[in-house]
Design an enzyme around this catalytic site. Structure first.
Site, mmCIF file in Angstrom:
data_model
loop_
_atom_site.group_PDB
_atom_site.id
_atom_site.type_symbol
_atom_site.label_atom_id
_atom_site.label_comp_id
_atom_site.label_asym_id
_atom_site.label_seq_id
_atom_site.Cartn_x
_atom_site.Cartn_y
_atom_site.Cartn_z
ATOM 1 N N SER A 118 -5.053 18.943 -1.780
ATOM 2 C CA SER A 118 -6.376 18.469 -1.358
ATOM 3 C C SER A 118 -7.104 17.752 -2.484
ATOM 4 O O SER A 118 -6.925 18.049 -3.670
ATOM 5 C CB SER A 118 -7.232 19.644 -0.876
ATOM 6 O OG SER A 118 -6.675 20.243 0.273
ATOM 7 N N GLU A 128 5.698 27.639 5.851
ATOM 8 C CA GLU A 128 4.681 28.576 6.325
ATOM 9 C C GLU A 128 5.054 29.198 7.663
ATOM 10 O O GLU A 128 4.429 30.157 8.098
ATOM 11 C CB GLU A 128 3.333 27.874 6.439
ATOM 12 C CG GLU A 128 2.765 27.433 5.095
ATOM 13 C CD GLU A 128 1.388 26.826 5.220
ATOM 14 O OE1 GLU A 128 0.954 26.538 6.364
ATOM 15 O OE2 GLU A 128 0.735 26.624 4.182
#
Length: 377
Positions: free
Chosen positions: A128, A243
């Site tokens: 990010s 994930e």
């Protein structure tokens, strides 16, 4: 694939349970600083020495190569034993290691994977940026090829474990003329290079989960590129696919134990006699049971290298809602004791970020609406 226990898995469960009972740290995990890193490294070294590091990694990469059922059993027993749920190795095992196994070259695997397994090198995640959160592909941190190096300039924010990582998985833009999902490169960033400025962000719960990181013409060898230059978006999708696997099961399963513990607290302090509290506990127990089923579905539908599907978004959205509801319920059950700083208070404060981290809840619902329900954009 179905998770059906058998005699072998029962023996394995007993083996795992016995080892964990003898080895899980009983002292509290430090709240920050070098002591926290040392605590997590010691716990990781202990798992490595006991043969429990990288249980889902193939034996050729130093892992144990356990079956999916055995991996699920291990994470169930981790939760049962009250093992530390957080670790500065979360990115190393949850993202970086699996990505290198799927997309790295042999030299990268040979150098980085053993150091992760042995508890030597935590990793951070530098995805990010100040202007690129949920829309990750809009990132602008630049990397220019100069001979056999990339020169990186820009900044990242919400860099998970940036304060502790020896290496970072960092996405950089290597071709600003390409479409935004193109021209991105997945880079192994040594976090102690000249030109890197790491600034911890202390969250409302008092813990520096994330950092700002500034890169001022940082020179990184081209050998640190995973896969190839300009193909980083594809590599990042492999990273995110990790994930879906069992490695995050303990986080999902831990909420069943959390609700069971809350039931005991409510019984002891009399709050269970309140019909509203009893009803909320029953709903929470049902929600965590549903979450467990979703988590098992997710891991059994995973294939190596598969891209994350929209069901992953739906499960994650449900998980973070359960996370916040259980934290709020815990506050109401402990009642006035919440005025004292405790694990319950910290969890409630920390979980405010649950619907923001990894893409806001609104973005996730848009994904569900468009890709699952077929709604217009």
């Amino acid at each position: 694939m179905k998770l059906i226990p058998d005699a072998d898995s029962a023996r394995f469960r007993e083996e795992a349970r016995t080892w964990l009972e003898e080895n899980v740290p009983r002292e509290p995990r430090p709240s920050g600083g070098e002591a926290l890193k040392e605590f997590d490294q010691e716990w990781q070294r202990r798992q490595f020495a006991g043969g429990w590091a990288g249980i889902d990694w193939d034996v050729e990469y130093g892992g144990r190569g356990l079956s999916l059922l055995e991996q699920v059993v291990w994470y169930e027993e981790l939760v049962r034993a009250g093992a530390p749920r957080e670790s500065v190795f979360a990115v190393a095992f949850g993202h970086a290691g699996p990505t290198l196994i799927m997309r790295g070259n042999e030299q990268q695997k040979e150098f980085y994977l053993p150091r992760i397994l042995r508890g030597e090198t935590p990793w951070s995640q530098g995805f990010s940026e100040p202007g690129s959160g949920s829309d990750l592909a809009s990132l602008s941190t630049r990397a220019v090829v100069d001979g056999d190096e990339l020169v990186v300039t820009g900044s990242k924010i919400w860099t998970s474990y940036g304060e502790y990582g020896d290496y970072g998985e960092v996405l950089v833009r290597t071709n600003p003329e390409a479409q935004k999902h193109k021209g991105i490169t997945w880079l192994i960033m040594p976090m102690h290079l000249p030109g890197i400025d790491i600034r911890p962000i202390r969250s409302i719960d008092g813990f520096p989960h994330n950092c700002e990181v500034f890169y001022d013409e940082v020179r990184v060898p081209l050998a640190n590129v995973v896969d190839r230059v300009d193909n980083g978006w594809s590599v990042a999708m492999s990273t995110l696919s990790a994930e879906r696997g069992p490695g995050f099961l303990d986080h999902r399963l831990s909420y069943i134990r959390a609700v069971d513990d809350l039931i005991e607290v409510a019984r002891d302090n009399g709050r269970l006699r309140d019909p509203a509290i009893a009803d909320r506990l029953a709903q929470a127990r049902a929600a965590t049971a549903a979450l467990r089923s979703m988590a098992y579905y997710q891991v059994t539908s995973t294939t190596k290298g598969a891209q994350p599907g929209p069901e992953t978004t739906a499960i994650r959205t449900f998980f973070v809602q359960v996370q916040q509801e259980v934290a709020r319920l815990a506050l109401d059950i402990v009642d006035t004791a919440v005025l004292e700083w405790s694990h319950t208070t910290r969890e409630w404060l920390a979980d405010f970020s649950a619907t923001i981290a990894g893409g806001t809840i609104d973005i996730q619902r848009n994904v569900i609406g468009e890709r699952v329900m077929g709604l217009p954009r």
